[in-house]
Design an enzyme around this catalytic site. Structure first.
Site, PDB file in Angstrom:
ATOM      1  N   PRO A  69       0.859  -1.204   0.000  1.00 35.89           N
ATOM      2  CA  PRO A  69       0.000   0.000   0.000  1.00 35.89           C
ATOM      3  C   PRO A  69       0.893   1.252   0.000  1.00 35.89           C
ATOM      4  O   PRO A  69       1.962   1.242   0.609  1.00 35.89           O
ATOM      5  CB  PRO A  69      -0.751  -0.089   1.340  1.00 35.89           C
ATOM      6  CG  PRO A  69      -0.456  -1.423   1.920  1.00 35.89           C
ATOM      7  CD  PRO A  69       0.775  -1.966   1.249  1.00 35.89           C
ATOM      8  N   PHE A 122      -7.520  -4.539  -1.025  1.00 39.83           N
ATOM      9  CA  PHE A 122      -6.284  -4.389  -0.244  1.00 39.83           C
ATOM     10  C   PHE A 122      -6.557  -4.219   1.235  1.00 39.83           C
ATOM     11  O   PHE A 122      -5.714  -4.494   2.065  1.00 39.83           O
ATOM     12  CB  PHE A 122      -5.468  -3.211  -0.770  1.00 39.83           C
ATOM     13  CG  PHE A 122      -5.174  -3.383  -2.225  1.00 39.83           C
ATOM     14  CD1 PHE A 122      -4.280  -4.363  -2.637  1.00 39.83           C
ATOM     15  CD2 PHE A 122      -5.848  -2.642  -3.181  1.00 39.83           C
ATOM     16  CE1 PHE A 122      -4.039  -4.582  -3.985  1.00 39.83           C
ATOM     17  CE2 PHE A 122      -5.613  -2.861  -4.536  1.00 39.83           C
ATOM     18  CZ  PHE A 122      -4.707  -3.832  -4.926  1.00 39.83           C
ATOM     19  N   LEU A 123      -7.751  -3.727   1.553  1.00 44.85           N
ATOM     20  CA  LEU A 123      -8.088  -3.575   2.968  1.00 44.85           C
ATOM     21  C   LEU A 123      -8.497  -4.927   3.534  1.00 44.85           C
ATOM     22  O   LEU A 123      -8.246  -5.231   4.702  1.00 44.85           O
ATOM     23  CB  LEU A 123      -9.243  -2.575   3.108  1.00 44.85           C
ATOM     24  CG  LEU A 123      -9.466  -2.063   4.523  1.00 44.85           C
ATOM     25  CD1 LEU A 123      -8.210  -1.381   5.044  1.00 44.85           C
ATOM     26  CD2 LEU A 123     -10.626  -1.089   4.548  1.00 44.85           C
ATOM     27  N   GLN A 124      -9.113  -5.724   2.670  1.00 43.90           N
ATOM     28  CA  GLN A 124      -9.669  -7.020   3.078  1.00 43.90           C
ATOM     29  C   GLN A 124      -8.720  -7.826   3.966  1.00 43.90           C
ATOM     30  O   GLN A 124      -9.034  -8.157   5.110  1.00 43.90           O
ATOM     31  CB  GLN A 124      -9.969  -7.790   1.787  1.00 43.90           C
ATOM     32  CG  GLN A 124     -10.934  -8.912   1.887  1.00 43.90           C
ATOM     33  CD  GLN A 124     -10.975  -9.692   0.571  1.00 43.90           C
ATOM     34  OE1 GLN A 124     -10.196 -10.622   0.365  1.00 43.90           O
ATOM     35  NE2 GLN A 124     -11.859  -9.318  -0.324  1.00 43.90           N
ATOM     36  N   HIS A 145      -4.408 -13.524  -0.235  1.00 47.48           N
ATOM     37  CA  HIS A 145      -3.805 -12.870   0.932  1.00 47.48           C
ATOM     38  C   HIS A 145      -4.731 -12.980   2.141  1.00 47.48           C
ATOM     39  O   HIS A 145      -4.287 -13.225   3.258  1.00 47.48           O
ATOM     40  CB  HIS A 145      -3.556 -11.379   0.647  1.00 47.48           C
ATOM     41  CG  HIS A 145      -2.205 -11.093   0.079  1.00 47.48           C
ATOM     42  ND1 HIS A 145      -2.005 -10.830  -1.252  1.00 47.48           N
ATOM     43  CD2 HIS A 145      -0.990 -11.017   0.666  1.00 47.48           C
ATOM     44  CE1 HIS A 145      -0.711 -10.614  -1.459  1.00 47.48           C
ATOM     45  NE2 HIS A 145      -0.075 -10.722  -0.315  1.00 47.48           N
TER      46      HIS A 145
END
EC number: 6.5.1.4
Length: 366
Positions: free
Chosen positions: A133, A295-297, A321
């Protein structure tokens, strides 16, 4: 320090098989006080074993929990962590490369929550780096959402650092918690706002920032006609080491969900292309009607696992991920995860609910 014979063995080559296994397992080892031995670290990667950013992340956690670390060297595929007591105060980690400061924060933040007082983390490396990120994402998307769990930290970007040199520096202050609250994010509502920032740093001309912004706005406009889109072009002056350009675009929903699309410039890639790439990523993250982006997951899994009570988060397709983070969290805590597919009449795209009965980790010092 003798290795505890009861250390939990973790296979570093399973599932996503990368740095994520290290980050989640090291942080949870530190918080739960259980020793771990990670083997086959990044076994399938082109350069197997620990890279500089993984090594500095492990050293940071070991430093945070006054732990014993064995096998911690570049290229090592086996490492053991025997955690001690989590210490507040000042901790520094330096990747000495463009290794991501945001990945350092991912491993250190959960640990610092369980200290006896506030911690200052001085993180050095790349702030806007590939395969991680961007720091702007950490501040603008990750931070407001983890605050829902009761996590409070401040992030002061002292210097930005880009690939290949790094040289960035971020000061993070983390306040401890007694325990984390569960979070429910299952209703997205509608998208109400789209804004962002396109930047150039170093010798790169300001025109690149304007081109990235304009191309991104054009791309989003094709799909979302009714919203005002404000992507500010920005020239990084004193707070940047080296040359770089990039863009982060954020969409906000009526229920407080946040989604992002981002991209970094590379040599020989037109600015328009960078803007379009970020815009397409944002649109992809909005289409599935979930409440968090891809990406937050995976970054929320550790907080769901530590919280006291049941968290529920609606997502798009569950990433590898995220599956890896769940696998690690279930091995190292009492948390139980279930993933349910939602049949959603509104959206032709599939979405899922990730539910977690949290382990309810409490801070013994508070």
């Amino acid at each position: 320090m003798k290795m505890d014979s009861a250390a939990l063995e973790i296979d570093g080559s399973v599932m996503e098989g990368g740095g994520q296994i290290l980050r989640v397992s090291a942080a949870l080892s530190c918080i739960t006080g259980s020793s771990i031995k990670i083997t086959k670290i990044r076994a399938g990667r082109s350069t197997p074993g620990l890279r500089p950013q993984h090594l500095s992340g492990l050293q940071l956690v070991s430093d945070l929990c006054s732990g014993g670390l064995q096998g911690a060297s570049i290229g090592s595929t086996d490492v053991s962590l025997t955690p001690g007591k989590i210490q507040s105060g000042n901790h520094t980690a330096d990747t000495q490369t463009a290794g991501s400061v945001c990945l350092l924060l991912q491993v250190a933040l959960p640990c610092a929550l369980y200290a006896d007082a506030a911690s200052q983390l001085c993180l050095k490396g790349g702030t806007n780096a590939e395969m991680a990120p961007q720091v702007d994402y950490t501040v603008k998307v990750f931070k407001p959402i983890v605050e829902k769990f009761g996590v409070h930290f401040d992030c002061d970007i002292r210097m930005r650092g880009f690939y290949p040199k790094g040289g960035g520096e971020v000061m993070v202050t983390v306040n401890p918690v007694k325990e984390l609250q569960p979070v429910v994010m299952t209703e997205r509502g509608n998208i109400t706002k789209i804004h962002g920032r396109a930047f150039v740093a170093g010798v790169l001309p300001f025109k690149l920032a304007k081109d990235m912004s304009a191309a991104a706005v054009r791309t989003i406009r094709k799909e979302i006609k009714e919203l005002y889109i404000n992507i500010q072009p920005h020239q990084e002056k004193d707070k940047a080491s080296g040359n770089g350009n990039g863009i982060l675009i954020i969409a906000e929903s009526s229920t407080g969900c946040l989604f992002a699309g981002s991209a970094l410039g590379k040599k020989g890639v037109y600015a328009d292309k960078v803007g379009i790439e970020a815009a397409e990523m944002l649109l992809r993250n909005i289409r599935h009607n979930g409440c968090v982006d891809e990406f937050l997951q995976d970054q929320l899994i550790i907080f769901m696992a530590l919280a006291k009570g049941t968290s529920r988060i609606r997502t798009g397709v569950v990433t590898l991920h995220t599956q890896t983070a769940i696998h690690m969290a279930e091995q190292l805590t009492q948390a139980k995860f279930t993933i349910t597919k939602c049949e959603d009449e509104l959206s032709s795209n599939v979405n899922y609910i990730i539910e977690c009965q949290g382990s309810g980790a409490t801070n013994p010092h508070l």
